[in-house]
Design an enzyme around this catalytic site. Structure first.
Site, short mmCIF file in Angstrom:
data_model
loop_
_atom_site.label_atom_id
_atom_site.label_comp_id
_atom_site.label_asym_id
_atom_site.label_seq_id
_atom_site.Cartn_x
_atom_site.Cartn_y
_atom_site.Cartn_z
N LYS A 112 0.82 -1.22 0.00
CA LYS A 112 0.00 0.00 0.00
C LYS A 112 0.85 1.26 0.00
O LYS A 112 0.50 2.22 -0.66
CB LYS A 112 -0.93 0.02 1.22
N LYS A 195 -5.93 -10.99 -6.46
CA LYS A 195 -7.12 -11.11 -5.60
C LYS A 195 -8.13 -10.02 -5.94
O LYS A 195 -7.75 -8.92 -6.37
CB LYS A 195 -6.72 -11.06 -4.12
N LYS A 198 -10.71 -3.89 -3.58
CA LYS A 198 -11.30 -2.56 -3.79
C LYS A 198 -10.43 -1.70 -4.68
O LYS A 198 -10.90 -0.81 -5.36
CB LYS A 198 -11.44 -1.81 -2.46
P1 TYM Z 1 -10.67 -5.87 4.70
O1 TYM Z 1 -11.66 -4.84 5.12
O2 TYM Z 1 -9.71 -5.53 3.63
O3 TYM Z 1 -11.42 -7.17 4.22
C1 TYM Z 1 -12.41 -7.79 5.00
C2 TYM Z 1 -12.30 -9.29 4.88
O4 TYM Z 1 -12.46 -9.71 3.53
C3 TYM Z 1 -11.40 -10.62 3.19
N1 TYM Z 1 -11.11 -10.51 1.76
C4 TYM Z 1 -11.08 -11.52 0.90
N2 TYM Z 1 -11.30 -12.84 1.05
C5 TYM Z 1 -11.22 -13.62 -0.05
N3 TYM Z 1 -10.94 -13.16 -1.29
C6 TYM Z 1 -10.71 -11.84 -1.49
N4 TYM Z 1 -10.45 -11.39 -2.72
C7 TYM Z 1 -10.78 -10.96 -0.37
N5 TYM Z 1 -10.62 -9.62 -0.22
C8 TYM Z 1 -10.82 -9.36 1.09
C9 TYM Z 1 -10.24 -10.18 4.05
O5 TYM Z 1 -9.29 -11.22 4.21
C10 TYM Z 1 -10.93 -9.82 5.34
O6 TYM Z 1 -11.13 -10.97 6.15
N6 TYM Z 1 -7.13 -5.80 8.23
C11 TYM Z 1 -8.49 -6.27 7.94
C12 TYM Z 1 -9.54 -5.69 8.86
C13 TYM Z 1 -9.33 -5.94 10.32
C14 TYM Z 1 -9.45 -7.19 10.99
C15 TYM Z 1 -9.20 -6.90 12.37
C16 TYM Z 1 -9.73 -8.47 10.59
C17 TYM Z 1 -9.01 -5.00 11.26
N7 TYM Z 1 -8.95 -5.59 12.48
C18 TYM Z 1 -9.23 -7.92 13.32
C19 TYM Z 1 -9.75 -9.50 11.55
C20 TYM Z 1 -9.51 -9.21 12.89
C21 TYM Z 1 -8.83 -5.84 6.52
O7 TYM Z 1 -8.23 -4.96 5.98
O8 TYM Z 1 -9.91 -6.43 5.99
#
Ligand code: TYM
Length: 332
Positions: A112, A195, A198
């Site tokens: 990022k 993957k 967004k």
């Molecule tokens: P975020 O908001 O980017 O994404 C949310 C969840 O979606 C999953 N995900 C995917 N799974 C499969 N294929 C894909 N193409 C794909 N894109 C996204 C992500 O793995 C995620 O589970 N850092 C985290 C948010 C967070 C979090 C936490 C998660 C903050 N604190 C504590 C777990 C526990 C994130 O950016 O997710």
């Protein structure tokens, strides 16, 4: 019951199919057997530059979508991260046991920060995974349902829990990732080795839960496949078709083998047309329910405020335990 914690960022006007299949759908399923805590992580959403009005809107849209897909605020805790100050407090103490080099090795930060300018590489973006560790550790979490892209952050959460415990005595539960292989990495429809994300280069590569279903159907029909016209699962040689098969299987409850059989000798046209219908059937009710929750933002805010109160009832004592172990004097 074992405790589950997971979070999602309010950084888009809709979740995409990767978020849904890789994470959120499993959150719903785990409510049956676990004590679940789910969080819209707005503190994380300000690490790469944002607009306040847009953040407010997206936080509500995110919460509404979680309710719409079946997170039940009566049995699970659903809340917004900034309403529970323990997250920022926990992040500070964990940042003091994280090595600078250790944080520098986080690949998501490297990706990022290399993409954006100055605002994209804030110190907050750098310490993002430490805040994520605080999120998880404050709830005595056993399992964290996430997609494959979060594996390294989960590893850091485990390391920090173990390090804190060995320095200061047993304090935090060491969490395990819950990554469901079949849907852990949904890929981009136009670039099926990347993957679904967004920040994808083309909107045609991602399916948003809240987009016009006609648009989703069109994106499925124009998804990149290959030239041999055989519906067969082979991630190496047929990444596009394999991704569509994973999506189809997950949304319909059918197995990949069953789908391969049904479409044997029929080419990609029927396969894509049928998958497009399945997608529309899944999205339409989610959209209707999301709209209904957004129609009453005051009620939505009340649900979230109640969630924050329940969250604090768990996180407060865990943070107090950590403060005590560290040697901070008790607050009045
Ligand atoms: P975020 O908001 O980017 O994404 C949310 C969840 O979606 C999953 N995900 C995917 N799974 C499969 N294929 C894909 N193409 C794909 N894109 C996204 C992500 O793995 C995620 O589970 N850092 C985290 C948010 C967070 C979090 C936490 C998660 C903050 N604190 C504590 C777990 C526990 C994130 O950016 O997710």
């Amino acid at each position: 019951r074992p405790r589950v914690f997971s979070g999602i960022q309010p950084t888009a006007d809709s979740f995409h199919l990767g978020n849904y299949l890789g994470a959120v759908r499993n959150w719903v399923a785990m409510q049956e057997s676990h004590d679940c805590v789910y969080c819209v992580v707005d503190l994380h959403a300000i690490t790469a530059g944002h607009d306040p009005e847009v953040l407010r809107r997206r936080t509500r849209v995110s919460a509404a979508q979680l309710l719409a897909v079946g997170i039940d605020p009566k049995t699970s805790v659903l809340f917004v991260q900034s309403q529970v100050p323990e997250h920022a407090q926990g992040a500070w103490i964990l940042s003091c046991i994280t090595g600078f080099g250790e944080a520098s090795r986080m690949t998501q930060f490297k990706d990022k920060s290399s993409k954006g300018g100055e605002s994209q590489s804030s110190v907050g973006l750098f310490t993002y995974p430490i805040l994520q560790a605080a999120d998880i550790l404050l709830y005595d979490t056993d399992a964290v349902p996430v997609g494959e892209d979060q594996r390294q952050h989960l590893e850091l959460s485990r390391d920090l829990a173990q390090r804190f415990n060995s320095r200061f005595g047993e304090t935090f539960v060491v969490p395990k990732p819950h990554i469901v292989t079949d849907t852990a990495k949904i890929t981009d429809l136009q670039d099926p080795t990347a993957k679904m994300s967004k920040s994808a280069s083309s909107p045609n590569g991602i399916i948003d839960l809240l987009e016009d279903p006609k648009r989703s159907a069109k994106k499925i029909r124009s998804a990149v496949t290959d030239s041999d016209a055989e519906v067969r699962y082979d991630v190496e040689k047929k990444p596009g078709v394999s991704n569509l098969l994973r999506i189809y299987a997950a949304l319909s409850g059918r197995t990949i083998a069953d789908l391969e059989d049904s479409y044997a000798g029929r080419g990609y046209g029927d396969f894509k047309k049928d998958l497009a219908e399945v997608v529309v059937e899944v999205l339409t009710p989610i959209q209707d329910r999301t709209a209904a929750y957004l129609d009453d933002p005051a009620e939505l805010d009340r649900v979230l405020a109640a969630g924050a109160e329940s969250a604090r009832a768990i996180a407060g004592p865990v943070l107090a335990r950590a403060y005590d172990r560290i040697g901070f004097l008790p607050a009045a």
